[in-house]
Structures are given as structure tokens and as C-alpha cells.
Design a protein around this motif. Structure first.
Motif, PDB file in Angstrom:
ATOM      1  N   CYS A   1       1.247   4.215  -2.715  1.00 37.50           N
ATOM      2  CA  CYS A   1       0.225   5.266  -2.822  1.00 37.50           C
ATOM      3  C   CYS A   1      -0.045   5.959  -1.490  1.00 37.50           C
ATOM      4  CB  CYS A   1      -1.079   4.688  -3.353  1.00 37.50           C
ATOM      5  SG  CYS A   1      -0.915   4.085  -5.045  1.00 37.50           S
ATOM      6  N   HIS A   2      -0.093   5.193  -0.405  1.00 41.82           N
ATOM      7  CA  HIS A   2      -0.517   5.786   0.876  1.00 41.82           C
ATOM      8  C   HIS A   2       0.658   6.158   1.779  1.00 41.82           C
ATOM      9  CE1 HIS A   2      -4.810   5.198   0.229  1.00 41.82           C
ATOM     10  NE2 HIS A   2      -4.549   3.984  -0.232  1.00 41.82           N
TER      11      HIS A   2
ATOM     12  N   CYS B   1       0.832  -1.208   0.000  1.00 38.93           N
ATOM     13  CA  CYS B   1       0.000   0.000   0.000  1.00 38.93           C
ATOM     14  C   CYS B   1       0.864   1.254   0.000  1.00 38.93           C
ATOM     15  CB  CYS B   1      -0.896   0.033   1.231  1.00 38.93           C
ATOM     16  SG  CYS B   1      -1.591  -1.569   1.690  1.00 38.93           S
TER      17      CYS B   1
ATOM     18  N   TYR C   1     -13.550   2.453  10.961  1.00 42.31           N
ATOM     19  CA  TYR C   1     -13.834   3.150   9.701  1.00 42.31           C
ATOM     20  C   TYR C   1     -12.986   2.557   8.567  1.00 42.31           C
ATOM     21  CZ  TYR C   1     -13.776   6.708   6.064  1.00 42.31           C
ATOM     22  OH  TYR C   1     -13.839   7.349   4.840  1.00 42.31           O
TER      23      TYR C   1
ATOM     24  N   MET D   1      -8.492   1.035  -5.836  1.00 48.82           N
ATOM     25  CA  MET D   1      -8.584   0.210  -4.638  1.00 48.82           C
ATOM     26  C   MET D   1      -9.247  -1.143  -4.883  1.00 48.82           C
ATOM     27  SD  MET D   1      -7.009   1.403  -2.136  1.00 48.82           S
ATOM     28  CE  MET D   1      -7.590   0.107  -1.054  1.00 48.82           C
TER      29      MET D   1
ATOM     30  N   LEU E   1      -7.121  -4.331  -5.425  1.00 52.13           N
ATOM     31  CA  LEU E   1      -6.302  -4.632  -4.248  1.00 52.13           C
ATOM     32  C   LEU E   1      -7.152  -5.209  -3.131  1.00 52.13           C
ATOM     33  CD1 LEU E   1      -4.339  -1.329  -4.437  1.00 52.13           C
ATOM     34  CD2 LEU E   1      -3.274  -3.586  -4.468  1.00 52.13           C
TER      35      LEU E   1
ATOM     36  N   TYR F   1      -8.067  15.459  -1.649  1.00 56.43           N
ATOM     37  CA  TYR F   1      -8.848  14.245  -1.381  1.00 56.43           C
ATOM     38  C   TYR F   1     -10.185  14.593  -0.708  1.00 56.43           C
ATOM     39  CZ  TYR F   1     -10.612  10.056   0.800  1.00 56.43           C
ATOM     40  OH  TYR F   1     -11.462   9.045   1.210  1.00 56.43           O
TER      41      TYR F   1
ATOM     42  N   ARG G   1     -18.286   0.706  -2.373  1.00 56.94           N
ATOM     43  CA  ARG G   1     -17.600   1.987  -2.633  1.00 56.94           C
ATOM     44  C   ARG G   1     -16.733   1.788  -3.862  1.00 56.94           C
ATOM     45  NH1 ARG G   1     -13.507   5.579   1.285  1.00 56.94           N
ATOM     46  NH2 ARG G   1     -12.802   6.936  -0.404  1.00 56.94           N
TER      47      ARG G   1
ATOM     48  N   LYS H   1     -12.496  15.812  -3.304  1.00 54.31           N
ATOM     49  CA  LYS H   1     -13.004  14.701  -4.124  1.00 54.31           C
ATOM     50  C   LYS H   1     -14.069  13.905  -3.369  1.00 54.31           C
ATOM     51  CE  LYS H   1     -12.068  10.614  -6.814  1.00 54.31           C
ATOM     52  NZ  LYS H   1     -12.798   9.550  -6.114  1.00 54.31           N
TER      53      LYS H   1
HETATM   54  C1  HEM Z   1      -8.472   4.934  -0.537  1.00 54.93           C
HETATM   55  C2  HEM Z   1      -6.416   1.352   2.062  1.00 54.93           C
HETATM   56  C3  HEM Z   1      -3.391   0.427  -1.631  1.00 54.93           C
HETATM   57  C4  HEM Z   1      -5.096   4.291  -3.996  1.00 54.93           C
HETATM   58  C5  HEM Z   1      -8.189   4.036   0.484  1.00 54.93           C
HETATM   59  C6  HEM Z   1      -8.914   3.935   1.740  1.00 54.93           C
HETATM   60  C7  HEM Z   1      -8.350   2.928   2.451  1.00 54.93           C
HETATM   61  C8  HEM Z   1      -7.253   2.391   1.674  1.00 54.93           C
HETATM   62  C9  HEM Z   1      -8.764   2.436   3.833  1.00 54.93           C
HETATM   63  C10 HEM Z   1     -10.096   4.812   2.160  1.00 54.93           C
HETATM   64  C11 HEM Z   1      -9.574   5.995   2.957  1.00 54.93           C
HETATM   65  C12 HEM Z   1     -10.657   6.908   3.478  1.00 54.93           C
HETATM   66  O1  HEM Z   1     -11.841   6.674   3.233  1.00 54.93           O
HETATM   67  O2  HEM Z   1     -10.295   7.886   4.150  1.00 54.93           O
HETATM   68  C13 HEM Z   1      -5.439   0.766   1.267  1.00 54.93           C
HETATM   69  C14 HEM Z   1      -4.706  -0.436   1.636  1.00 54.93           C
HETATM   70  C15 HEM Z   1      -3.881  -0.728   0.579  1.00 54.93           C
HETATM   71  C16 HEM Z   1      -4.073   0.315  -0.427  1.00 54.93           C
HETATM   72  C17 HEM Z   1      -4.864  -1.169   2.964  1.00 54.93           C
HETATM   73  C18 HEM Z   1      -2.976  -1.933   0.386  1.00 54.93           C
HETATM   74  C19 HEM Z   1      -3.517  -3.186   0.559  1.00 54.93           C
HETATM   75  C20 HEM Z   1      -3.539   1.440  -2.554  1.00 54.93           C
HETATM   76  C21 HEM Z   1      -2.733   1.588  -3.758  1.00 54.93           C
HETATM   77  C22 HEM Z   1      -3.224   2.674  -4.427  1.00 54.93           C
HETATM   78  C23 HEM Z   1      -4.340   3.198  -3.653  1.00 54.93           C
HETATM   79  C24 HEM Z   1      -1.529   0.701  -4.128  1.00 54.93           C
HETATM   80  C25 HEM Z   1      -2.739   3.292  -5.726  1.00 54.93           C
HETATM   81  C26 HEM Z   1      -2.589   2.482  -6.838  1.00 54.93           C
HETATM   82  C27 HEM Z   1      -6.189   4.764  -3.296  1.00 54.93           C
HETATM   83  C28 HEM Z   1      -7.044   5.865  -3.748  1.00 54.93           C
HETATM   84  C29 HEM Z   1      -8.029   6.031  -2.747  1.00 54.93           C
HETATM   85  C30 HEM Z   1      -7.738   5.069  -1.702  1.00 54.93           C
HETATM   86  C31 HEM Z   1      -6.921   6.657  -5.032  1.00 54.93           C
HETATM   87  C32 HEM Z   1      -9.177   7.056  -2.756  1.00 54.93           C
HETATM   88  C33 HEM Z   1     -10.384   6.447  -3.416  1.00 54.93           C
HETATM   89  C34 HEM Z   1     -11.499   7.452  -3.568  1.00 54.93           C
HETATM   90  O3  HEM Z   1     -11.235   8.536  -4.118  1.00 54.93           O
HETATM   91  O4  HEM Z   1     -12.612   7.195  -3.115  1.00 54.93           O
HETATM   92  N1  HEM Z   1      -7.179   3.072   0.468  1.00 54.93           N
HETATM   93  N2  HEM Z   1      -5.032   1.180   0.030  1.00 54.93           N
HETATM   94  N3  HEM Z   1      -4.481   2.441  -2.514  1.00 54.93           N
HETATM   95  N4  HEM Z   1      -6.628   4.318  -2.069  1.00 54.93           N
HETATM   96 FE1  HEM Z   1      -5.851   2.744  -1.047  1.00 54.93          FE
END
Ligand code: HEM
Ligand code: HEM
Length: 203
Positions: free
Chosen positions: A19-20, A16, A41, A59, A62, A160, A54, A163
Motif C-alpha cells: 500500500c505505501h 507495508c 509523527y 491500518m 496491522l 489523501y 485514529r 480525505k
Molecule cells: C495510513 C503506516 C500498512 C493503508 C498510514 C499512516 C502510517 C502508516 C504511519 C499514517 C500516515 C499519515 O498520517 O500521514 C503503515 C505501516 C504499515 C502499513 C508501518 C505496515 C506495518 C498498510 C497497508 C495498507 C495501508 C498494508 C493497505 C491495506 C493505509 C491507509 C492509510 C494509512 C488507507 C490512511 C488512513 C486514513 O485515511 O486515515 N499507514 N501502514 N497501510 N495506511 Fe498504512
């Protein structure tokens, strides 16, 4: 038990980090910070990405591969980290080429006005347009409400937040408890959304 879960989560979070961020403090404004977010959450969001409730194209693939235990471990890891504060906000570059360039003083005045408006909206809502005050659910420091699983918002990236609020408004993000955020966001103008997002990002 909590610590064992978090340390297992730390190992799994390697995929993760791109990106994060290493510890859940992403530096790119389109990727939400996860550090310090409430565990329940985070679990709910990961389950929602997995089920498709959602929609998030990055996401979804993954989350599809995460089992329940891994979801709990990842959430436990990020929840235990501390969110980083943001650098001072900047207004987005003016995309109107013909507009006269702003002086630094004008930029600062505009930013201050925006953040003041955002702070007012956050604390008081908007009575005439029936926008609820964010403080009621997200707390005086935007720390959220852990027992109620209202997410923490402070120090999140403004981009973010914009968005997310826009997605709640249009219904693109439809998975929100009893449609609470949809009902609020539909009463907000784009300017309200921008102002409150900028304000929250400075908290
Ligand atoms: C959103 C976890 C990997 C891109 C989120 C959120 C979580 C999360 C919990 C929601 C956050 C919120 O609502 O405040 C994870 C975990 C990962 C992972 C545990 C690994 C297993 C990635 C990767 C990318 C990515 C590798 C990029 C390629 C995003 C994006 C959002 C997001 C763009 C926002 C989605 C939206 O606009 O609604 N992620 N993430 N994530 N993640 Fe990840
Ligand atoms: C989620 C902002 C008012 C309850 C969110 C999120 C944002 C936000 C940006 C998504 C967080 C993320 O993706 O990490 C705001 C603002 C408000 C406001 C700016 C004021 C204008 C409220 C109020 C309530 C509330 C008054 C309670 C009645 C919730 C809940 C969620 C949420 C339950 C989680 C939704 C889900 O499960 O996906 N809010 N909020 N919010 N907010 Fe608010």
C-alpha cells in the motif's frame, strides 16, 4: 543506533509496501506517502491506529500486531527516506455528462486558479473566515516542524490530503493535538480543502 533501527525497520516494512510503496513513496493516491515524514509523527499515528484513537479500517488490524520497538523501527526507516515529487496535477474527470467538454486551455486555467487559491490560503489563511495560515505550523515548504512534531505535508497525494482534511472537519479523525486541525478544517469550505490540497501536492 538510529541506523540499526532503520535497517530493522526496512525489513519489517515489507508488509507495508503493497500500500505505501517499497520505500514509503506510495503511487496510489489514497495511500499516504510515508517517506521523509517526521519519526515522532509516524510513531504517534501508529500508536493511534493501534489504540483505536485514529480510526482507519485498513491500518487497524496491522497496527494491532506491532509492538513498541517495531513501531519505532518502522518510523525510523520511513523518516530516513526521501519523499518523491508528484507528477503534474490533473483536475478530476468531470462526472457531469451533460457539461460541455473543457479545452486543454480551460483545464489549465482552472487548475492554475485552484493552485493559486491554495497557495494564498496556505500562506495567508483566510482572515474573514478565521482560517489560520498553514505556514505557521507546517512551514514555508510544508516541511512541517520536527521538534513540534507538526507533520510534513509537501508532495503528499492530493487525494489523501483532501480525505484527511475532510476527516478532521467532520470529526472522523478526532485524534489531533488539542483539536487544532479540527478547529481549522471546520472553517474551510470543500473548495478551500481542494485548493490547498492541490497546492501542497505540488510543493
Ligand atoms: C495510513 C503506516 C500498512 C493503508 C498510514 C499512516 C502510517 C502508516 C504511519 C499514517 C500516515 C499519515 O498520517 O500521514 C503503515 C505501516 C504499515 C502499513 C508501518 C505496515 C506495518 C498498510 C497497508 C495498507 C495501508 C498494508 C493497505 C491495506 C493505509 C491507509 C492509510 C494509512 C488507507 C490512511 C488512513 C486514513 O485515511 O486515515 N499507514 N501502514 N497501510 N495506511 Fe498504512
Ligand atoms: C496535521 C493540513 C494548519 C497543526 C495536518 C494534516 C494535514 C494538515 C493534511 C494531516 C497530515 C497527514 O495525515 O499526514 C493543514 C492545512 C492547514 C493547517 C491545509 C491550513 C489551512 C495547521 C496549523 C497548525 C497545524 C495552523 C498549528 C496550530 C497540525 C498538527 C497536525 C496536523 C499538530 C498533526 C495532527 C495529529 O496529531 O494527527 N495538517 N494544517 N496545522 N496539523 Fe495542520
Amino acid at each position: 543506533q538510529g541506523n540499526a533501527s532503520a535497517s530493522a525497520g526496512k525489513t519489517k516494512a515489507a508488509s507495508c509496501a503493497g500500500c505505501h510503496g517499497e520505500d514509503g513513496n506510495s503511487t496510489m493516491p489514497a495511500f499516504p506517502k510515508l517517506a521523509g515524514q517526521h519519526q515522532t509523527y509516524l510513531v504517534k499515528q501508529l500508536q493511534a491506529f493501534k489504540s483505536g484513537a485514529r480510526l482507519a479500517p485498513m491500518m487497524a488490524p496491522l497496527a494491532a500486531g506491532l509492538d513498541e520497538q517495531t513501531i519505532q523501527e518502522l518510523a525510523s526507516y520511513y523518516a530516513g527516506n526521501k519523499i518523491s515529487t508528484n507528477p503534474a496535477p490533473k483536475l478530476p474527470a468531470n462526472d457531469d455528462d451533460d457539461a460541455p467538454a473543457k479545452t486543454p486551455e480551460q483545464e489549465k486555467a482552472e487548475l492554475d486558479a485552484l493552485i493559486t487559491k491554495g497557495s494564498d490560503l496556505y500562506r495567508n489563511g483566510n482572515i474573514s473566515r478565521e482560517v489560520s495560515a498553514c505556514v505557521a505550523c507546517h512551514g514555508p515548504y510544508a516541511e512541517g516542524n520536527k521538534p513540534a512534531s507538526f507533520p510534513s505535508l509537501h508532495s503528499q497525494h492530493a487525494d489523501y490530503l483532501i480525505k484527511s482534511l475532510t476527516d478532521f472537519k467532520t470529526g472522523a479523525r478526532s485524534n489531533n493535538r488539542e483539536n487544532m486541525m479540527h478547529m481549522i478544517a471546520t472553517k474551510m469550505t470543500d473548495e478551500d480543502i481542494k485548493a490547498v490540497a492541490y497546492y501542497i501536492s505540488t510543493m
